[in-house]
Write an enzyme that holds these catalytic residues in place. Structure first.
Site, mmCIF file in Angstrom:
data_model
loop_
_atom_site.group_PDB
_atom_site.id
_atom_site.type_symbol
_atom_site.label_atom_id
_atom_site.label_comp_id
_atom_site.label_asym_id
_atom_site.label_seq_id
_atom_site.Cartn_x
_atom_site.Cartn_y
_atom_site.Cartn_z
ATOM 1 N N LYS A 33 12.646 -20.610 -43.451
ATOM 2 C CA LYS A 33 11.464 -21.468 -43.348
ATOM 3 C C LYS A 33 11.416 -22.471 -44.491
ATOM 4 C CE LYS A 33 8.401 -18.619 -40.616
ATOM 5 N NZ LYS A 33 7.171 -17.863 -40.531
ATOM 6 N N LYS A 55 15.676 -17.285 -32.268
ATOM 7 C CA LYS A 55 14.632 -16.405 -31.731
ATOM 8 C C LYS A 55 13.615 -17.221 -30.938
ATOM 9 C CE LYS A 55 11.060 -15.228 -34.355
ATOM 10 N NZ LYS A 55 10.100 -14.614 -35.295
ATOM 11 N N LYS A 95 6.939 -18.398 -31.596
ATOM 12 C CA LYS A 95 5.794 -19.131 -31.059
ATOM 13 C C LYS A 95 5.474 -20.396 -31.836
ATOM 14 C CE LYS A 95 2.772 -15.608 -32.691
ATOM 15 N NZ LYS A 95 2.992 -15.566 -34.145
HETATM 16 P P1 AMP Z 1 4.829 -12.879 -34.907
HETATM 17 O O1 AMP Z 1 4.832 -13.760 -33.730
HETATM 18 O O2 AMP Z 1 5.833 -13.307 -35.920
HETATM 19 O O3 AMP Z 1 3.487 -12.628 -35.463
HETATM 20 O O4 AMP Z 1 5.346 -11.471 -34.393
HETATM 21 C C1 AMP Z 1 4.545 -10.459 -33.824
HETATM 22 C C2 AMP Z 1 5.463 -9.351 -33.345
HETATM 23 O O5 AMP Z 1 6.281 -9.821 -32.275
HETATM 24 C C3 AMP Z 1 6.420 -8.843 -34.418
HETATM 25 O O6 AMP Z 1 6.564 -7.454 -34.266
HETATM 26 C C4 AMP Z 1 7.702 -9.543 -34.108
HETATM 27 O O7 AMP Z 1 8.833 -8.829 -34.540
HETATM 28 C C5 AMP Z 1 7.652 -9.604 -32.582
HETATM 29 N N1 AMP Z 1 8.415 -10.751 -32.077
HETATM 30 C C6 AMP Z 1 8.142 -12.059 -32.297
HETATM 31 N N2 AMP Z 1 9.049 -12.854 -31.690
HETATM 32 C C7 AMP Z 1 9.924 -12.004 -31.076
HETATM 33 C C8 AMP Z 1 11.088 -12.207 -30.286
HETATM 34 N N3 AMP Z 1 11.526 -13.432 -29.982
HETATM 35 N N4 AMP Z 1 11.735 -11.126 -29.819
HETATM 36 C C9 AMP Z 1 11.298 -9.871 -30.101
HETATM 37 N N5 AMP Z 1 10.208 -9.620 -30.844
HETATM 38 C C10 AMP Z 1 9.524 -10.666 -31.331
#
Ligand code: AMP
Ligand code: TRP
Length: 342
Positions: A112, A197, A200
């Site tokens: 990042k 990945k 979002k």
């Molecule tokens: P975040 O969007 O970073 O707040 O992630 C929330 C949860 O979703 C965390 O446990 C991440 O590891 C999981 N997560 C986010 N993006 C992915 C992805 N592309 N594949 C699998 N898990 C994800």
């Protein structure tokens, strides 16, 4: 009973990656077999340039989607991080245990930070210290397990290191947690760029399936997924990351296995079609429940209010113990309280 803690950041609309990598298991498994807390970690959304009104909106939406995904406040605790002061209180103590070098080695920070520097922007200090706040989220509740996608493994590892170090230096205070990644779809990749990945906060909309995407949009995105020049359907994450990603998504949506699914398909087109259908079916009930919950905002607010109260009561004693253990003077009680004790 096993204690589980996990969280989701309100930095963008939630994606299929969030759902398959994390939220679905929270609803289907974790809340049934453990004492679970699920948190909208809004303080973490302030580590990059943000619009205050958007963070508020996304926090409410993330909480609503958690409930829509089946996280049930009768079985677990659902709350918003900033409603419970203990996270920030403990984070500072852990900053006094973590090292600067440790923070700079975090892969997500390095990635990042590099992106931000390329854009010529400045970095918020909180982006560097973010994993410490995440460790505080986990350790404040003495969580044993942290169900997260693969991308968070290093951060949970840091939380373990900090717990062990704190306990060694200042006496046993924290449970040492461990990450529990899903067996399939631990890292759902961007459909347009299977080397990255599905995140979002990324800008590339066509490669990201959002939980609230209409069925048509889901189908379009999956059908246009980047594959490779081969023809046979094989599960080979290294050599054929695009196809492997589709197989993982299909497997996760149908409780199947990516390797055995590969042998079922003779063409990329058929695999894409079935994957699109499977994703639409998995999202359908979540979207229906989301619509119902949006019509009842007072219910969602009530859940978050009760959740914060329960979470506070759980975290407070642990964080107070850590304050004493590290050497901070206990506040002097009111004389009246002293009399009451004696
Ligand atoms: P975040 O969007 O970073 O707040 O992630 C929330 C949860 O979703 C965390 O446990 C991440 O590891 C999981 N997560 C986010 N993006 C992915 C992805 N592309 N594949 C699998 N898990 C994800
Ligand atoms: N950093 C996590 C992510 O980006 C979100 C998060 C914050 C989290 N605190 C947490 C996840 C505590 C699990 C436990 O996905």
């Amino acid at each position: 009973m096993t204690r589980v803690f996990s969280g989701v950041k309100p930095t963008g609309h939630l994606t299929l990656g969030n759902y398959l990598g994390a939220m679905r298991r929270w609803a289907e498994v974790d809340q049934h077999r453990s004492e679970a807390l699920f948190c909208v970690v809004d303080l973490h959304a302030l580590t990059v340039a943000h619009d205050p009104a958007r963070v508020r909106r996304l926090s409410r939406q993330a909480a609503t989607l958690l409930l829509a995904a089946g996280v049930d406040p009768r079985l677990c605790t659902v709350f918003v991080q900033s409603h419970v002061d203990e996270h920030a209180r403990l984070s500072y103590l852990l900053e006094c245990v973590a090292t600067d070098g440790e923070m700079r080695r975090m892969i997500q920070y390095k990635e990042k930070a590099a992106r931000e520097r390329e854009r010529g922007g400045s970095l918020r200090l909180s982006l560097l210290t973010y994993p410490v706040l995440m460790a505080a989220d986990i350790l404040a509740y003495n969580a044993d397990e942290v169900p997260v996608g693969d991308d968070q493994a290093q951060h949970v590892e840091l939380a373990r290191d900090l717990a062990v170090r704190f306990n060694q230096r200042y006496g046993h205070t924290f449970v040492v947690p461990r990450a529990t990644p899903p067996q399939v779809a631990a890292r759902v990749m961007n459909l347009q760029d299977p080397a990255s990945k599905m995140g979002k906060s990324d800008d590339s909309g066509p490669g990201i399936v959002y939980l609230l995407d209409e069925p048509d949009a889901v189908r379009r995105k999956v059908m246009r997924a980047v594959t490779d020049s081969g023809r046979e359907v094989e599960y080979d994450p290294e050599g054929r990351p695009g196809i492997a990603n589709l197989l993982e998504i299909l497997a996760a949506c149908t409780n199947g296995n990516p390797e055995s699914l590969a042998s079922v398909y003779e063409s990329y087109g058929a695999l894409k079609k079935d994957t699109a259908d499977a994703v639409v079916e998995v999202l359908r009930p979540v979207q229906a429940r989301h619509r119902e919950l949006c019509a009842d905002p007072a219910y969602v607010e009530g859940v978050l209010r009760d959740g914060a109260e329960k979470a506070r009561a759980m975290a407070r004693p642990t964080v107070d113990t850590a304050y004493r253990a590290i050497g901070l003077l206990p506040p002097v009680p009111e004389p009246a309280a002293l009399n009451a004790v004696s």
